[in-house]
Write a protein that holds these residues in place. Structure first.
Motif, PDB file in Angstrom:
ATOM      1  N   ASP A  86       0.796  -1.215   0.084  1.00 21.28           N
ATOM      2  CA  ASP A  86       0.000  -0.008  -0.163  1.00 21.28           C
ATOM      3  C   ASP A  86       0.976   1.322  -0.013  1.00 21.28           C
ATOM      4  OD1 ASP A  86       0.910  -0.088   2.664  1.00 21.28           O
ATOM      5  OD2 ASP A  86      -0.913   0.021   3.553  1.00 21.28           O
ATOM      6  N   VAL A  87       2.058   1.353  -0.396  1.00 23.47           N
ATOM      7  CA  VAL A  87       3.000   2.121  -0.507  1.00 23.47           C
ATOM      8  C   VAL A  87       2.772   2.970  -1.758  1.00 23.47           C
ATOM      9  CG1 VAL A  87       5.581   3.063  -0.847  1.00 23.47           C
ATOM     10  CG2 VAL A  87       4.880   1.136   0.893  1.00 23.47           C
ATOM     11  N   CYS A  88       2.637   4.320  -1.733  1.00 14.06           N
ATOM     12  CA  CYS A  88       2.557   5.243  -2.789  1.00 14.06           C
ATOM     13  C   CYS A  88       3.471   6.287  -3.059  1.00 14.06           C
ATOM     14  CB  CYS A  88       1.193   6.071  -2.784  1.00 14.06           C
ATOM     15  SG  CYS A  88      -0.448   5.128  -2.630  1.00 14.06           S
ATOM     16  N   ILE A  89       4.194   6.183  -4.186  1.00 20.65           N
ATOM     17  CA  ILE A  89       5.278   6.994  -4.612  1.00 20.65           C
ATOM     18  C   ILE A  89       4.757   8.212  -5.412  1.00 20.65           C
ATOM     19  CG2 ILE A  89       7.486   7.276  -6.066  1.00 20.65           C
ATOM     20  CD1 ILE A  89       8.022   4.514  -5.531  1.00 20.65           C
ATOM     21  N   PRO A  90       4.725   9.509  -4.907  1.00 19.85           N
ATOM     22  CA  PRO A  90       4.282  10.536  -5.576  1.00 19.85           C
ATOM     23  C   PRO A  90       5.052  10.818  -6.997  1.00 19.85           C
ATOM     24  CG  PRO A  90       4.567  11.202  -3.320  1.00 19.85           C
ATOM     25  CD  PRO A  90       5.289   9.883  -3.439  1.00 19.85           C
ATOM     26  N   LEU A 115      14.983   6.313 -11.392  1.00 23.36           N
ATOM     27  CA  LEU A 115      13.884   5.637 -12.223  1.00 23.36           C
ATOM     28  C   LEU A 115      12.633   6.454 -12.304  1.00 23.36           C
ATOM     29  CD1 LEU A 115      13.250   2.904 -13.414  1.00 23.36           C
ATOM     30  CD2 LEU A 115      12.371   2.251 -11.036  1.00 23.36           C
ATOM     31  N   GLY A 116      12.706   7.467 -13.181  1.00 23.11           N
ATOM     32  CA  GLY A 116      11.623   8.423 -13.358  1.00 23.11           C
ATOM     33  C   GLY A 116      11.816   9.197 -14.715  1.00 23.11           C
ATOM     34  N   ASN A 117      10.992  10.066 -14.827  1.00 26.09           N
ATOM     35  CA  ASN A 117      10.895  10.940 -15.853  1.00 26.09           C
ATOM     36  C   ASN A 117      11.886  12.074 -15.645  1.00 26.09           C
ATOM     37  OD1 ASN A 117       9.190   9.681 -18.188  1.00 26.09           O
ATOM     38  ND2 ASN A 117       7.584  10.078 -16.602  1.00 26.09           N
ATOM     39  N   LEU A 118      12.691  12.675 -16.379  1.00 21.88           N
ATOM     40  CA  LEU A 118      13.511  13.994 -16.329  1.00 21.88           C
ATOM     41  C   LEU A 118      13.838  14.471 -17.695  1.00 21.88           C
ATOM     42  CD1 LEU A 118      14.676  15.881 -14.431  1.00 21.88           C
ATOM     43  CD2 LEU A 118      16.566  14.125 -13.889  1.00 21.88           C
ATOM     44  N   VAL A 119      12.704  14.890 -18.296  1.00 28.18           N
ATOM     45  CA  VAL A 119      13.001  15.104 -19.639  1.00 28.18           C
ATOM     46  C   VAL A 119      12.019  16.678 -19.619  1.00 28.18           C
ATOM     47  CG1 VAL A 119      12.053  14.971 -22.206  1.00 28.18           C
ATOM     48  CG2 VAL A 119      13.356  12.958 -20.745  1.00 28.18           C
ATOM     49  N   HIS A 124      12.605  -3.272  -9.345  1.00 36.31           N
ATOM     50  CA  HIS A 124      11.813  -2.097 -10.105  1.00 36.31           C
ATOM     51  C   HIS A 124      10.241  -2.285  -9.869  1.00 36.31           C
ATOM     52  CE1 HIS A 124      15.255  -0.904 -12.430  1.00 36.31           C
ATOM     53  NE2 HIS A 124      15.830  -2.145 -12.117  1.00 36.31           N
ATOM     54  N   ARG A 125       9.733  -2.042  -8.690  1.00 41.10           N
ATOM     55  CA  ARG A 125       8.503  -2.390  -8.195  1.00 41.10           C
ATOM     56  C   ARG A 125       7.230  -1.401  -9.046  1.00 41.10           C
ATOM     57  NH1 ARG A 125       7.108  -2.129  -2.249  1.00 41.10           N
ATOM     58  NH2 ARG A 125       5.426  -3.163  -2.786  1.00 41.10           N
ATOM     59  N   GLU A 126       7.924  -0.490  -9.326  1.00 42.80           N
ATOM     60  CA  GLU A 126       6.775   0.805  -9.986  1.00 42.80           C
ATOM     61  C   GLU A 126       6.369  -0.036 -11.341  1.00 42.80           C
ATOM     62  OE1 GLU A 126      10.081   3.383  -8.184  1.00 42.80           O
ATOM     63  OE2 GLU A 126       9.938   1.401  -8.909  1.00 42.80           O
ATOM     64  N   TRP A 127       7.181  -0.902 -12.138  1.00 43.96           N
ATOM     65  CA  TRP A 127       6.480  -1.688 -13.105  1.00 43.96           C
ATOM     66  C   TRP A 127       5.344  -2.804 -13.134  1.00 43.96           C
ATOM     67  CZ3 TRP A 127       7.670   1.293 -17.202  1.00 43.96           C
ATOM     68  CH2 TRP A 127       8.819   2.253 -17.020  1.00 43.96           C
ATOM     69  N   ALA A 128       5.660  -3.135 -11.871  1.00 43.17           N
ATOM     70  CA  ALA A 128       4.392  -4.252 -11.164  1.00 43.17           C
ATOM     71  C   ALA A 128       3.337  -3.403 -10.395  1.00 43.17           C
ATOM     72  CB  ALA A 128       5.041  -5.266 -10.642  1.00 43.17           C
ATOM     73  N   GLY A 129       3.513  -2.102 -10.512  1.00 41.99           N
ATOM     74  CA  GLY A 129       2.540  -1.346  -9.678  1.00 41.99           C
ATOM     75  C   GLY A 129       1.315  -0.612 -10.613  1.00 41.99           C
ATOM     76  N   ARG A 130       0.548   0.170  -9.976  1.00 42.96           N
ATOM     77  CA  ARG A 130      -0.607   0.920 -10.775  1.00 42.96           C
ATOM     78  C   ARG A 130      -0.357   2.288 -10.577  1.00 42.96           C
ATOM     79  NH1 ARG A 130       0.257  -3.421 -12.787  1.00 42.96           N
ATOM     80  NH2 ARG A 130      -1.391  -5.206 -13.157  1.00 42.96           N
ATOM     81  N   LEU A 131      -0.928   3.064 -11.578  1.00 45.83           N
ATOM     82  CA  LEU A 131      -1.131   4.486 -11.529  1.00 45.83           C
ATOM     83  C   LEU A 131      -2.420   4.739 -10.730  1.00 45.83           C
ATOM     84  CD1 LEU A 131      -0.271   5.819 -14.924  1.00 45.83           C
ATOM     85  CD2 LEU A 131       1.029   6.237 -13.022  1.00 45.83           C
ATOM     86  N   HIS A 132      -2.284   5.641  -9.763  1.00 47.68           N
ATOM     87  CA  HIS A 132      -3.211   5.786  -8.694  1.00 47.68           C
ATOM     88  C   HIS A 132      -3.307   7.318  -8.327  1.00 47.68           C
ATOM     89  CE1 HIS A 132      -6.348   3.926  -5.815  1.00 47.68           C
ATOM     90  NE2 HIS A 132      -5.475   4.429  -4.988  1.00 47.68           N
ATOM     91  N   GLU A 133      -4.459   7.480  -7.410  1.00 46.83           N
ATOM     92  CA  GLU A 133      -4.559   9.062  -6.775  1.00 46.83           C
ATOM     93  C   GLU A 133      -4.434   8.807  -5.258  1.00 46.83           C
ATOM     94  OE1 GLU A 133      -7.669  11.104  -8.095  1.00 46.83           O
ATOM     95  OE2 GLU A 133      -7.079  11.361 -10.104  1.00 46.83           O
ATOM     96  N   ILE A 143       2.228   6.323  -7.864  1.00 49.01           N
ATOM     97  CA  ILE A 143       2.287   5.089  -8.371  1.00 49.01           C
ATOM     98  C   ILE A 143       2.060   4.271  -7.225  1.00 49.01           C
ATOM     99  CG2 ILE A 143       3.917   3.301  -9.160  1.00 49.01           C
ATOM    100  CD1 ILE A 143       5.438   5.446 -10.487  1.00 49.01           C
ATOM    101  N   LEU A 144       0.990   3.256  -7.154  1.00 48.49           N
ATOM    102  CA  LEU A 144       0.897   2.407  -6.026  1.00 48.49           C
ATOM    103  C   LEU A 144       1.560   1.031  -6.250  1.00 48.49           C
ATOM    104  CD1 LEU A 144      -0.863   1.665  -3.558  1.00 48.49           C
ATOM    105  CD2 LEU A 144      -2.638   0.848  -5.094  1.00 48.49           C
TER     106      LEU A 144
END
Length: 352
Positions: A30-34, A209-213, A74-83, A91-92
């Motif tokens: 249940d960890v969320c990454i903003p 691991l994230g966008n920086l563009v 790389h847990r982000e790739w197995a997670g889901r976009l959430h609010e 990222i949940l």
């Protein structure tokens, strides 16, 4: 220029969700990454690429096991976009899994038309039973802390919200404009992705691991573009990309942190809904990505290319597998402009 591979019939043999596996107690789900400001302003699309490897390749079961291990880092790739509770995108890390599809085809990959990112590389290492190294950096917030007080030194409304390579881009910009038959009185722009990792001070590690563009967008009348020397267009590109320095990136971070800006509910200006970009272009420079380092156990790929994107005017610059610093360029154009583009590319060579 690299040619596209002809369409082929592909049969889906199986489709499943692959979830990460852990040694010992699994982490919380249940960890969320903003999302960072750079995540929010960029495209909300899935990117697809194609690799080809020489046989013998490992069995699909080994590749699947490697994915299980890679997803544990790389847990982000197995997670889901959430609010979150405030409605902010996150990222949940729920370990819901990544889609793993096995497919087959009776066609033979024709190499005659083929010229000789860190998640991806980790998958290959895990498949070969090697430790994932380097480990990814997940903490988006640690690198993009607003200055105190914030200093917004550039205009960001309507921009990010709602040298050798410069010569190559300039050449392609000119050739595409002529092939399209664009009126010389029209203004054309080339939208160029700019990787901020090496531009921020201190630099952000490639393992982040994230966008920086952000995007540079030089513009000029088509008449000036095609009639003036190549160095003129190259200088425009260099000037616009060079100004995307640490100060510009920091200014955007500060801008996004302002309370009155948050109240405006601005949306990212990078839209993926365009189908025809003419008279403009969009260039994605993938030179810094380690695409050629992916190895499942049978060696590095002999071919890598972006997947088909149904957008006119988009270009991808990819490092050549030869290792000599040359680039393969994939250009998407309307069918009736392709013959002219090919002819111009052969007749007019850039002075690099």
């Amino acid at each position: 220029m690299a040619e596209q591979i002809k369409a082929t019939k592909v049969r889906v043999e199986s489709s499943k969700l692959v979830k990460p596996s852990y040694e010992g107690d699994p982490p919380s789900t249940d960890v969320c990454i903003p999302l960072s400001v750079f995540d929010k302003i960029n495209y909300k699309v899935h990117g697809a690429v194609i690799y080809a490897f020489r046989p013998p390749t490992p069995p699909n079961t080994d590749i699947e096991k490697g994915l299980v291990t890679a997803l544990s880092e790389h847990r982000e790739w197995a997670g889901r976009l959430h609010e979150d509770a405030r409605g902010e995108p996150v990222i949940l890390l729920n370990d819901a899994g990544a889609r793993f599809i096995e497919a087959s085809s009776d066609d033979v990959l024709d190499r005659a038309v083929i010229h000789e990112p860190k998640f991806i590389v980790a998958w290959g290492l895990a498949t070969r039973g090697l430790p994932v190294d380097p480990l990814p950096l997940h903490d988006r917030g640690a690198f993009f802390i607003p200055r105190n007080p914030p200093r917004v030194e550039f205009e960001h409304r309507g921009v990010e919200f709602t040298a050798r390579k410069a010569s190559l881009m300039a050449h392609l910009w000119r050739v595409v404009s002529v092939a399209r038959g664009v009126d010389e009185r029209i203004t054309s722009g080339v939208r160029i992705s700019v990787n901020g990792r090496a531009r921020l001070r201190p630099p952000v590690p490639d393992e982040y691991l994230g966008n920086l563009v952000l995007w540079a967008f030089p513009r000029v009348k088509v008449g000036e573009l095609v009639n003036r020397p190549l160095q003129f267009a190259a200088a425009l590109i260099h000037q616009e990309t060079a100004r995307m320095d640490d100060g510009y990136f920091r200014s955007l971070i500060d801008f996004a942190s302002l309370e009155d800006v948050k109240d405006e509910a601005l949306e990212g200006a990078a839209e993926a809904n365009y189908r025809v970009m003419s008279p403009n272009l969009e260039v994605h420079n993938l030179a810094r990505f380690p695409f050629w380092d992916l190895d499942f156990g049978s060696g590095k790929p002999f071919m890598f290319m972006p997947c088909y994107v149904p957008v006119e005017g988009i270009m991808f610059l990819v490092p050549s597998p030869s290792g000599d610093g040359s680039m393969d360029v994939y250009v998407s154009l309307l069918k009736h402009n392709v013959a002219s583009f090919k002819q111009l590319c052969h007749l007019v060579r850039p002075n690099l």
